[in-house]
Design an enzyme around this catalytic site. Structure first.
Site, PDB file in Angstrom:
ATOM      1  N   LYS A   1       0.844  -1.193   0.000  1.00  0.00           N
ATOM      2  CA  LYS A   1       0.000   0.000   0.000  1.00  0.00           C
ATOM      3  C   LYS A   1       0.883   1.247   0.000  1.00  0.00           C
ATOM      4  O   LYS A   1       1.950   1.229   0.597  1.00  0.00           O
ATOM      5  CB  LYS A   1      -0.918  -0.016   1.225  1.00  0.00           C
ATOM      6  CG  LYS A   1      -1.884  -1.193   1.275  1.00  0.00           C
ATOM      7  CD  LYS A   1      -2.941  -1.111   0.190  1.00  0.00           C
ATOM      8  CE  LYS A   1      -3.964  -2.233   0.334  1.00  0.00           C
ATOM      9  NZ  LYS A   1      -5.019  -2.171  -0.698  1.00  0.00           N
TER      10      LYS A   1
ATOM     11  N   LYS B   1      -2.003   1.256  -3.013  1.00  0.00           N
ATOM     12  CA  LYS B   1      -2.110   0.311  -4.123  1.00  0.00           C
ATOM     13  C   LYS B   1      -1.512   0.861  -5.412  1.00  0.00           C
ATOM     14  O   LYS B   1      -1.072   0.103  -6.264  1.00  0.00           O
ATOM     15  CB  LYS B   1      -3.561  -0.112  -4.339  1.00  0.00           C
ATOM     16  CG  LYS B   1      -4.498   0.986  -4.790  1.00  0.00           C
ATOM     17  CD  LYS B   1      -5.839   0.403  -5.271  1.00  0.00           C
ATOM     18  CE  LYS B   1      -6.484  -0.455  -4.218  1.00  0.00           C
ATOM     19  NZ  LYS B   1      -7.730  -1.082  -4.710  1.00  0.00           N
TER      20      LYS B   1
ATOM     21  N   LYS C   1       2.443  -9.312  -1.940  1.00  0.00           N
ATOM     22  CA  LYS C   1       1.790  -9.369  -3.247  1.00  0.00           C
ATOM     23  C   LYS C   1       1.608  -7.989  -3.845  1.00  0.00           C
ATOM     24  O   LYS C   1       1.422  -7.008  -3.134  1.00  0.00           O
ATOM     25  CB  LYS C   1       0.416 -10.052  -3.155  1.00  0.00           C
ATOM     26  CG  LYS C   1      -0.636  -9.257  -2.403  1.00  0.00           C
ATOM     27  CD  LYS C   1      -2.005  -9.941  -2.437  1.00  0.00           C
ATOM     28  CE  LYS C   1      -2.734  -9.741  -3.748  1.00  0.00           C
ATOM     29  NZ  LYS C   1      -3.263  -8.366  -3.923  1.00  0.00           N
TER      30      LYS C   1
ATOM     31  N   ASP D   1      -0.767  -5.377  -5.419  1.00  0.00           N
ATOM     32  CA  ASP D   1      -2.204  -5.177  -5.446  1.00  0.00           C
ATOM     33  C   ASP D   1      -2.660  -5.377  -6.886  1.00  0.00           C
ATOM     34  O   ASP D   1      -1.868  -5.248  -7.825  1.00  0.00           O
ATOM     35  CB  ASP D   1      -2.560  -3.780  -4.942  1.00  0.00           C
ATOM     36  CG  ASP D   1      -3.922  -3.746  -4.273  1.00  0.00           C
ATOM     37  OD1 ASP D   1      -4.716  -4.674  -4.521  1.00  0.00           O
ATOM     38  OD2 ASP D   1      -4.195  -2.805  -3.506  1.00  0.00           O
ATOM     39  N   GLU D   2      -3.941  -5.702  -7.067  1.00  0.00           N
ATOM     40  CA  GLU D   2      -4.383  -6.113  -8.401  1.00  0.00           C
ATOM     41  C   GLU D   2      -4.193  -5.078  -9.506  1.00  0.00           C
ATOM     42  O   GLU D   2      -4.047  -5.461 -10.675  1.00  0.00           O
ATOM     43  CB  GLU D   2      -5.841  -6.603  -8.371  1.00  0.00           C
ATOM     44  CG  GLU D   2      -6.890  -5.575  -8.033  1.00  0.00           C
ATOM     45  CD  GLU D   2      -7.117  -5.428  -6.537  1.00  0.00           C
ATOM     46  OE1 GLU D   2      -8.106  -4.798  -6.165  1.00  0.00           O
ATOM     47  OE2 GLU D   2      -6.290  -5.938  -5.754  1.00  0.00           O
TER      48      GLU D   2
ATOM     49  N   HIS E   1      -6.805 -13.485  -8.401  1.00  0.00           N
ATOM     50  CA  HIS E   1      -7.512 -12.367  -7.773  1.00  0.00           C
ATOM     51  C   HIS E   1      -8.863 -12.213  -8.459  1.00  0.00           C
ATOM     52  O   HIS E   1      -8.955 -12.307  -9.679  1.00  0.00           O
ATOM     53  CB  HIS E   1      -6.709 -11.072  -7.879  1.00  0.00           C
ATOM     54  CG  HIS E   1      -7.121 -10.051  -6.864  1.00  0.00           C
ATOM     55  ND1 HIS E   1      -8.317  -9.376  -6.940  1.00  0.00           N
ATOM     56  CD2 HIS E   1      -6.517  -9.615  -5.730  1.00  0.00           C
ATOM     57  CE1 HIS E   1      -8.428  -8.558  -5.909  1.00  0.00           C
ATOM     58  NE2 HIS E   1      -7.355  -8.690  -5.153  1.00  0.00           N
ATOM     59  N   ARG E   2      -9.895 -11.966  -7.675  1.00  0.00           N
ATOM     60  CA  ARG E   2     -11.254 -11.943  -8.229  1.00  0.00           C
ATOM     61  C   ARG E   2     -11.821 -10.530  -8.381  1.00  0.00           C
ATOM     62  O   ARG E   2     -13.042 -10.347  -8.405  1.00  0.00           O
ATOM     63  CB  ARG E   2     -12.187 -12.785  -7.357  1.00  0.00           C
ATOM     64  CG  ARG E   2     -12.273 -12.314  -5.919  1.00  0.00           C
ATOM     65  CD  ARG E   2     -13.219 -13.158  -5.089  1.00  0.00           C
ATOM     66  NE  ARG E   2     -13.437 -12.567  -3.772  1.00  0.00           N
ATOM     67  CZ  ARG E   2     -14.376 -12.954  -2.925  1.00  0.00           C
ATOM     68  NH1 ARG E   2     -15.180 -13.960  -3.242  1.00  0.00           N
ATOM     69  NH2 ARG E   2     -14.528 -12.362  -1.755  1.00  0.00           N
TER      70      ARG E   2
ATOM     71  N   HIS F   1      -8.773 -15.276  -3.601  1.00  0.00           N
ATOM     72  CA  HIS F   1      -9.324 -14.438  -2.546  1.00  0.00           C
ATOM     73  C   HIS F   1     -10.768 -14.847  -2.269  1.00  0.00           C
ATOM     74  O   HIS F   1     -11.560 -15.042  -3.191  1.00  0.00           O
ATOM     75  CB  HIS F   1      -9.245 -12.968  -2.949  1.00  0.00           C
ATOM     76  CG  HIS F   1      -7.847 -12.445  -2.952  1.00  0.00           C
ATOM     77  ND1 HIS F   1      -7.352 -11.631  -1.962  1.00  0.00           N
ATOM     78  CD2 HIS F   1      -6.813 -12.645  -3.808  1.00  0.00           C
ATOM     79  CE1 HIS F   1      -6.086 -11.346  -2.214  1.00  0.00           C
ATOM     80  NE2 HIS F   1      -5.734 -11.958  -3.338  1.00  0.00           N
TER      81      HIS F   1
ATOM     82  N   SER G   1      -8.483 -11.321   2.729  1.00  0.00           N
ATOM     83  CA  SER G   1      -8.023  -9.941   2.660  1.00  0.00           C
ATOM     84  C   SER G   1      -9.230  -9.019   2.708  1.00  0.00           C
ATOM     85  O   SER G   1     -10.348  -9.417   2.397  1.00  0.00           O
ATOM     86  CB  SER G   1      -7.232  -9.692   1.367  1.00  0.00           C
ATOM     87  OG  SER G   1      -8.052  -9.916   0.234  1.00  0.00           O
TER      88      SER G   1
END
Length: 547
Positions: free
Chosen positions: A227, A229, A252, A254-255, A348-349, A382, A429
């Site tokens: 963060k 992001k 990870k 972030d998406e 990731h969704r 997730h 998360s």
């Protein structure tokens, strides 16, 4: 004129008075009755139904194909035993039409039918009809059995493809006028068909192995999301990785993070590798990183993956690949799974709520979406926070985790046997911090999940190292309470007792004081804290990067 005589229902509705104007004196005939295609495909009839109370009183018409596309004598037990059908359970309201007729229309549109009978239908075609085998109009439930041969296969290797399953089960039927709404609540894959999907190649066991954990009950993988992001440049991004890696296991992207112009991958990834090497050397513990390779173009995804693995070099197994599986779609998922089978595949969704949200009456549920992810090869996905974080969810969502991790598990409608398909690891998360974890573990029944806490670690008043450590400590606190170490006390009191001798958890109490007040009543007195509530993370000097 032949069209007027063939489609007379349409003729009557669209062209009133057509018979007189065309000089036709015959009776209305059954649709297409004058066309003899070896006397095949008897025509369907139209039926009308009065709209439900409170809705429009206009009588609407639906195509009744139930004589062909419904067989209510079929039993679910026999369908499962025979193993030749994918079974799908829908919630579909009555919408002012005859319920069975509408359900049969869905089955027809989702397999071999169309809105009229066609001359090309033959006897074989009918053997792959989807069939409605159960309806409960009062509870708005219907179930359809789809013959496995309906679904498309690869020409390269004969493997199955999820896009074909979804095209039929949740495709055109979502836009039909007589289906006011319809949503998939469960789906069953016969084991014989499951074998044609890739399934996961890696799982949390691979992470435990790298981290040196017990391979049966290795416990929580403490992770974070860098963060903010977006907005960090390469060097600050690497510094953030280093700061967390002093106490955590897994970092990870972030998406949305990838290759922004201000943080390009060829500058950022080397910083990440440098940070991870330093953390491994200083802590003596392995570290893991999940890199986002999502892209529109499969060639770009592969190029990103190869570049990242080249940078990680001998540490390649420490690198997972993240794909935004919902927005990028099944093609992107399969590109990652097949081109990089040795990497943990992080699904990731992002965006899934557009169709899975309880407020959405079409599409499919989060349970179905997550189950599909295991079928197509996600190592981890997730799953939200089951109401213990900020994401929409419920404590009963633990059934999602069971379906992902167990070799056989029950869903809302079907019991699925996976027959050895590798498990998919739940990734939690969204608003999680150390204080929320014990109750989450207790609800789930174990802690064998991956945590990715952004604000819950970087927001800790003493920094991300202490934030990560506090999460690990709260897992230990839960286990000790579970074992009866603190006697016959509540879970919250057990955690408070543990916090008395662990500064990082105590720091979490002081940082996230709203959670402290709500989850751990009386915590201030029990921990001997007399200060006022402070601004979250105010005492953390970010410039020192939590060395």
């Amino acid at each position: 004129m032949g069209a007027f005589l063939t489609f007379q229902k349409d003729s009557d509705q669209i062209y009133p008075g057509w018979k007189e104007k065309l000089g036709y004196t015959g009776e209305s005939s059954v649709q297409a009755a004058s066309f003899d295609w070896q006397k095949k495909a008897a025509a369907a009839a139209f039926v009308g139904a009065q709209a439900r109370t409170g809705r429009s009183t206009v009588v609407r018409r639906a195509l009744d194909q139930s004589s062909r596309y419904a067989d209510l004598s079929l039993t679910e037990e026999d369908l499962v035993k025979n193993g030749k059908h994918v079974l799908v359970a829908y919630i579909m309201n009555q919408g002012g039409y005859d319920y069975l007729a509408t359900a049969a229309h869905v089955a027809a549109e989702s397999s071999t039918g169309t809105n009229v009978n066609v001359c090309t239908t033959d006897d074989f075609t009918k053997t792959v009809d989807a069939l409605v085998y159960y309806i409960d109009p009062e509870n708005e439930e219907m179930k359809i059995a789809y013959p496995v041969p309906l679904f498309d296969r690869n020409i390269t290797d004969g493997r199955a493809m999820m896009c074909s399953v979804l095209t039929l089960s949740i495709g055109n039927n979502q836009g039909m006028g007589d289906v006011e709404y319809g949503k998939i609540y469960d789906i069953y894959f016969p084991p014989s068909y499951l074998r044609f999907f890739d399934g996961p190649a890696c799982s949390i066991l691979d992470m435990w192995r790298i981290l040196g954990r017990d391979m049966t009950d290795g416990g929580l993988v403490v992770g974070t999301i860098i963060k903010p992001k977006l907005g960090l440049q390469p060097k600050p991004f690497g510094e953030a990785c280093y700061a967390f890696g002093q106490g955590g296991d897994f970092i990870k992207n972030d998406e949305p993070q990838g290759n922004q112009v201000f943080c390009q991958m060829n500058e950022c990834i080397p910083e990440v590798v440098t940070a991870m090497k330093a953390c491994i050397k200083e802590t003596g513990s392995e570290k893991l990183f999940s890199a986002n390779i999502t892209a529109d173009d499969p060639a770009e995804m592969i190029a990103r993956g190869k570049y990242i693995l080249g940078q990680f070099g001998p540490m390649a197994e420490n690198c997972a690949f993240l794909v935004d599986g919902y927005v990028a779609g099944g093609t992107a998922v399969t590109v990652a799974r097949r081109n990089f089978p040795k990497q943990f595949f992080h699904y990731h969704r992002a965006g899934h709520g557009a169709v899975t949200s309880p407020q959405t009456q079409r599409g499919y549920t989060a349970f179905v979406h997550t189950k599909i992810s295991r079928v197509i090869g996600a190592s981890g996905i997730h799953v939200g926070t089951m109401s213990f974080g900020k994401m929409v969810g419920d404590a009963s969502d633990k059934g999602i985790a069971y379906m992902l991790q167990q070799d056989a598990a029950g869903g809302p409608y079907y019991h699925q046997k996976w027959e050895g398909v590798v498990q998919t690891t739940p990734i939690i998360s969204g608003g999680m911090n150390a204080l929320r974890l014990p109750a989450f573990f207790e609800n789930l029944g174990h802690s064998n999940v991956i945590l990715t806490a952004g604000g819950g670690t970087f927001g800790h008043k003493d920094g991300p190292k202490q934030g990560a450590t506090s999460c690990r400590q709260d897992e230990e606190a839960w286990k000790l309470w579970k074992a009866g170490t603190y006697g016959d006390v509540s879970l919250s009191d057990g955690v408070i007792e543990y916090a008395k001798t662990h500064e990082e958890i105590k720091g979490a109490f002081l940082t996230f004081q709203k959670d402290s007040d709500q989850i751990y009543p009386g915590w201030k007195e029990k921990l001997g804290y007399t200060g006022e509530s402070s601004v979250q993370a105010a005492s953390f000097d970010w410039q020192k990067k939590a060395a």
